[in-house]
Design a protein around this motif. Structure first.
Motif, PDB file in Angstrom:
ATOM      1  N   GLU A 101      47.897  -9.119 -41.498  1.00 43.04           N
ATOM      2  CA  GLU A 101      46.561  -9.064 -42.110  1.00 43.04           C
ATOM      3  C   GLU A 101      45.605  -9.971 -41.351  1.00 43.04           C
ATOM      4  OE1 GLU A 101      44.507  -9.307 -46.531  1.00 43.04           O
ATOM      5  OE2 GLU A 101      46.261 -10.546 -46.128  1.00 43.04           O
ATOM      6  N   VAL A 102      44.369  -9.503 -41.173  1.00 40.42           N
ATOM      7  CA  VAL A 102      43.314 -10.337 -40.575  1.00 40.42           C
ATOM      8  C   VAL A 102      42.067 -10.203 -41.440  1.00 40.42           C
ATOM      9  CG1 VAL A 102      44.148 -10.259 -38.193  1.00 40.42           C
ATOM     10  CG2 VAL A 102      42.660  -8.447 -39.025  1.00 40.42           C
ATOM     11  N   ARG A 103      41.343 -11.307 -41.593  1.00 38.30           N
ATOM     12  CA  ARG A 103      40.092 -11.284 -42.347  1.00 38.30           C
ATOM     13  C   ARG A 103      39.113 -12.270 -41.723  1.00 38.30           C
ATOM     14  NH1 ARG A 103      40.853 -12.221 -48.672  1.00 38.30           N
ATOM     15  NH2 ARG A 103      41.700 -14.214 -47.937  1.00 38.30           N
ATOM     16  N   ALA A 104      37.826 -11.968 -41.872  1.00 33.68           N
ATOM     17  CA  ALA A 104      36.789 -12.950 -41.583  1.00 33.68           C
ATOM     18  C   ALA A 104      36.258 -13.431 -42.920  1.00 33.68           C
ATOM     19  CB  ALA A 104      35.672 -12.328 -40.753  1.00 33.68           C
ATOM     20  N   LEU A 105      36.348 -14.720 -43.159  1.00 27.36           N
ATOM     21  CA  LEU A 105      35.905 -15.311 -44.417  1.00 27.36           C
ATOM     22  C   LEU A 105      34.537 -15.961 -44.232  1.00 27.36           C
ATOM     23  CD1 LEU A 105      39.222 -17.117 -45.460  1.00 27.36           C
ATOM     24  CD2 LEU A 105      38.500 -14.777 -46.008  1.00 27.36           C
ATOM     25  N   GLU A 106      33.705 -15.829 -45.244  1.00 26.45           N
ATOM     26  CA  GLU A 106      32.412 -16.520 -45.248  1.00 26.45           C
ATOM     27  C   GLU A 106      32.502 -17.709 -46.175  1.00 26.45           C
ATOM     28  OE1 GLU A 106      27.672 -15.697 -46.249  1.00 26.45           O
ATOM     29  OE2 GLU A 106      29.101 -14.034 -46.215  1.00 26.45           O
ATOM     30  N   LEU A 107      32.081 -18.875 -45.704  1.00 22.92           N
ATOM     31  CA  LEU A 107      32.077 -20.084 -46.513  1.00 22.92           C
ATOM     32  C   LEU A 107      30.638 -20.393 -46.922  1.00 22.92           C
ATOM     33  CD1 LEU A 107      34.614 -20.318 -44.472  1.00 22.92           C
ATOM     34  CD2 LEU A 107      34.700 -22.679 -45.276  1.00 22.92           C
ATOM     35  N   PHE A 108      30.448 -20.693 -48.194  1.00 21.21           N
ATOM     36  CA  PHE A 108      29.100 -20.966 -48.691  1.00 21.21           C
ATOM     37  C   PHE A 108      29.174 -21.898 -49.898  1.00 21.21           C
ATOM     38  CE2 PHE A 108      30.774 -17.360 -50.949  1.00 21.21           C
ATOM     39  CZ  PHE A 108      30.319 -17.494 -52.258  1.00 21.21           C
ATOM     40  N   THR A 109      28.041 -22.465 -50.255  1.00 18.24           N
ATOM     41  CA  THR A 109      27.954 -23.370 -51.394  1.00 18.24           C
ATOM     42  C   THR A 109      27.102 -22.740 -52.478  1.00 18.24           C
ATOM     43  OG1 THR A 109      28.151 -25.294 -49.946  1.00 18.24           O
ATOM     44  CG2 THR A 109      27.282 -25.682 -52.154  1.00 18.24           C
ATOM     45  N   ASP A 110      27.598 -22.763 -53.695  1.00 21.76           N
ATOM     46  CA  ASP A 110      26.857 -22.232 -54.837  1.00 21.76           C
ATOM     47  C   ASP A 110      26.955 -23.231 -55.973  1.00 21.76           C
ATOM     48  OD1 ASP A 110      25.414 -20.356 -56.400  1.00 21.76           O
ATOM     49  OD2 ASP A 110      27.284 -19.644 -57.294  1.00 21.76           O
ATOM     50  N   SER A 111      25.805 -23.682 -56.447  1.00 28.54           N
ATOM     51  CA  SER A 111      25.740 -24.691 -57.522  1.00 28.54           C
ATOM     52  C   SER A 111      26.540 -25.940 -57.164  1.00 28.54           C
ATOM     53  CB  SER A 111      26.251 -24.101 -58.848  1.00 28.54           C
ATOM     54  OG  SER A 111      25.488 -22.974 -59.214  1.00 28.54           O
ATOM     55  N   GLY A 112      26.468 -26.320 -55.888  1.00 32.40           N
ATOM     56  CA  GLY A 112      27.124 -27.532 -55.429  1.00 32.40           C
ATOM     57  C   GLY A 112      28.613 -27.400 -55.167  1.00 32.40           C
ATOM     58  N   GLN A 113      29.178 -26.211 -55.376  1.00 31.79           N
ATOM     59  CA  GLN A 113      30.603 -26.001 -55.181  1.00 31.79           C
ATOM     60  C   GLN A 113      30.849 -25.122 -53.952  1.00 31.79           C
ATOM     61  OE1 GLN A 113      33.016 -27.471 -57.140  1.00 31.79           O
ATOM     62  NE2 GLN A 113      31.282 -28.532 -58.067  1.00 31.79           N
ATOM     63  N   ALA A 114      31.854 -25.492 -53.142  1.00 35.69           N
ATOM     64  CA  ALA A 114      32.195 -24.721 -51.945  1.00 35.69           C
ATOM     65  C   ALA A 114      33.014 -23.499 -52.321  1.00 35.69           C
ATOM     66  CB  ALA A 114      32.964 -25.592 -50.962  1.00 35.69           C
ATOM     67  N   HIS A 115      32.661 -22.351 -51.742  1.00 35.58           N
ATOM     68  CA  HIS A 115      33.344 -21.098 -52.030  1.00 35.58           C
ATOM     69  C   HIS A 115      33.695 -20.366 -50.737  1.00 35.58           C
ATOM     70  CE1 HIS A 115      31.463 -21.827 -55.965  1.00 35.58           C
ATOM     71  NE2 HIS A 115      32.400 -21.041 -56.467  1.00 35.58           N
ATOM     72  N   VAL A 116      34.616 -19.407 -50.890  1.00 39.14           N
ATOM     73  CA  VAL A 116      35.039 -18.539 -49.789  1.00 39.14           C
ATOM     74  C   VAL A 116      35.006 -17.103 -50.300  1.00 39.14           C
ATOM     75  CG1 VAL A 116      37.022 -17.849 -48.384  1.00 39.14           C
ATOM     76  CG2 VAL A 116      36.512 -20.252 -48.667  1.00 39.14           C
ATOM     77  N   ARG A 117      34.584 -16.184 -49.436  1.00 37.15           N
ATOM     78  CA  ARG A 117      34.704 -14.769 -49.790  1.00 37.15           C
ATOM     79  C   ARG A 117      34.984 -13.959 -48.525  1.00 37.15           C
ATOM     80  NH1 ARG A 117      29.851 -11.003 -49.583  1.00 37.15           N
ATOM     81  NH2 ARG A 117      28.574 -11.921 -47.939  1.00 37.15           N
ATOM     82  N   PRO A 118      35.767 -12.877 -48.613  1.00 35.26           N
ATOM     83  CA  PRO A 118      36.016 -12.041 -47.439  1.00 35.26           C
ATOM     84  C   PRO A 118      34.757 -11.269 -47.058  1.00 35.26           C
ATOM     85  CG  PRO A 118      37.002 -11.059 -49.391  1.00 35.26           C
ATOM     86  CD  PRO A 118      36.489 -12.395 -49.806  1.00 35.26           C
ATOM     87  N   ARG A 119      34.389 -11.342 -45.785  1.00 33.99           N
ATOM     88  CA  ARG A 119      33.223 -10.605 -45.302  1.00 33.99           C
ATOM     89  C   ARG A 119      33.642  -9.378 -44.492  1.00 33.99           C
ATOM     90  NH1 ARG A 119      29.251 -14.204 -42.116  1.00 33.99           N
ATOM     91  NH2 ARG A 119      30.762 -13.923 -40.430  1.00 33.99           N
ATOM     92  N   THR A 120      34.754  -9.496 -43.766  1.00 37.75           N
ATOM     93  CA  THR A 120      35.335  -8.355 -43.056  1.00 37.75           C
ATOM     94  C   THR A 120      36.834  -8.392 -43.306  1.00 37.75           C
ATOM     95  OG1 THR A 120      33.637  -8.556 -41.331  1.00 37.75           O
ATOM     96  CG2 THR A 120      35.555  -7.210 -40.819  1.00 37.75           C
ATOM     97  N   TRP A 121      37.395  -7.237 -43.692  1.00 31.72           N
ATOM     98  CA  TRP A 121      38.813  -7.193 -44.054  1.00 31.72           C
ATOM     99  C   TRP A 121      39.352  -5.791 -43.798  1.00 31.72           C
ATOM    100  CZ3 TRP A 121      34.671  -7.064 -47.211  1.00 31.72           C
ATOM    101  CH2 TRP A 121      34.545  -5.992 -48.109  1.00 31.72           C
TER     102      TRP A 121
END
Length: 350
Positions: free
Chosen positions: A36-56
């Motif tokens: 499996e390979v994925r590109a993850l996007e890292l971002f901050t929302d309401s002061g909390q760090a998050h990750v979400r798959p952008r390409t999968w």
């Protein structure tokens, strides 16, 4: 030529970040033991760090989305990725973990301007050997260097916003957001959520922004302070719009915003919120600065026609008091502007 070299040649032939991202993941996926390979996007929302798959990978094909990260149902807290979180906190170049038997994960964060917004995730069925790590990091280094070159060529040197030459492709992608596709599935979901509480249709919007009396700023305070005003307005633009909206500096004191998947009333609110934010910002030495803005739906017409309509609305705003937001269709409906088709041979914009 070996397969990996052929893939690298293909990868560096792209002139677009998303295609480059898909290409490098495709290259990595072909390596032995990779499951499996994925590109993850890292971002901050309401002061909390998050990750979400952008390409999968989905159904054997690489799928991408550029929907708003903060409302993506796939997002997770970065705390769910302790090895990656520690890697970023220590400014590391890679992280390894084995969450369960038969799954070994390597994360490669993309560092740009001392920050990480993207990370490649490679999962394979066996532990990573030293040789395999060298190969993966070599491919990743080529990818990261090429990402930096693309970023430099696409960005305005002063403000860091997208430049004029990237507009056409971004506009084409922007106007495709309402069409059904696997990559646009998240966007359609978000649009449905907004339309559920409103009878207004979800549309895409283009706005042209101009700093009022900018020549006077340069003449009175000098170009150094003029540049600072441009940089600060660019910062306010970034903070006023979502991650999946697109902002461009077209040159001088003119900016363009592509606002995605929202209603007319919301577009009015968002653009006026930005205008108010500029008006209330204390610009050093200069004091108060205001902007005028004209916007239009991108539903119909070529880029040059839509830009021309937004430009007409902008100049109506500037000729009737400045520091205001004007919607092209409302001006036409009220008889303030005549509807006009703008062709490539009719006008040269900006």
């Amino acid at each position: 030529m070996t397969p990996i070299l052929q893939n690298l040649v293909e990868m560096t032939g792209h002139r677009d970040h998303l295609r480059l991202e898909v290409s490098v993941l495709s290259t990595l996926q072909k390596l032995t033991s990779v499951i499996e390979v994925r590109a993850l996007e890292l971002f901050t929302d309401s002061g909390q760090a998050h990750v979400r798959p952008r390409t999968w990978v989905e159904d054997g094909q690489l799928t991408s989305t550029d929907s708003e990260a903060a409302t993506d149902p796939r997002r997770e807290s970065l705390d769910h990725y302790p090895a990656l979180r520690e890697c970023i906190e220590t400014h590391g170049d890679s992280a390894l973990a084995s969450p369960r038997k038969g799954r070994h994960v390597l994360w490669l964060p993309v560092w740009m301007h001392e920050k990480v917004h993207t990370c490649l995730e490679i999962t394979q069925s066996r532990p990573f050997s030293a040789h395999k790590l060298d190969v993966l990091k070599g491919v990743f280094a080529v990818y990261q260097n090429y990402q930096s070159l693309l970023d430099y060529s696409e960005r305005d040197a002063l403000t860091g916003l997208f430049n004029r030459k990237t507009f056409d492709e971004q506009f084409s992608r922007h106007t495709m957001q309402g069409l059904p596709s696997r990559a646009g599935a998240v966007v359609e979901t978000l649009a449905a959520e907004e339309s559920a509480s409103s009878t207004e249709p979800i549309q895409q919007w283009l706005a042209v922004v101009d700093i009022d009396h900018f020549k006077q700023v340069n003449d009175r305070f000098g170009h150094l302070y003029g540049d600072e005003v441009l940089i600060l307005v660019a910062n306010i633009l970034r903070s006023s719009f979502r991650s999946h909206d697109r902002i461009f500096r077209f040159g001088g004191e003119e900016f363009v915003v592509l606002l995605r998947s929202t209603t007319l009333s919301t577009a009015h609110k968002v653009f006026n919120r930005f205008r108010t934010a500029v008006q209330e910002y204390p610009f050093p030495q200069v004091g108060q600065v205001t902007v005028s803005l004209g916007f239009v739906s991108t539903t119909k017409g070529a880029p040059v026609e839509i830009l021309g309509q937004a430009d007409q609305a902008l100049y109506y705003a500037k000729e009737h008091g400045r520091n205001q937001v004007c919607y092209y269709d409302e001006l036409v409906a009220g008889g303030e502007l005549a509807s006009k088709v703008v062709g490539n041979d009719d006008v040269e914009l900006f």
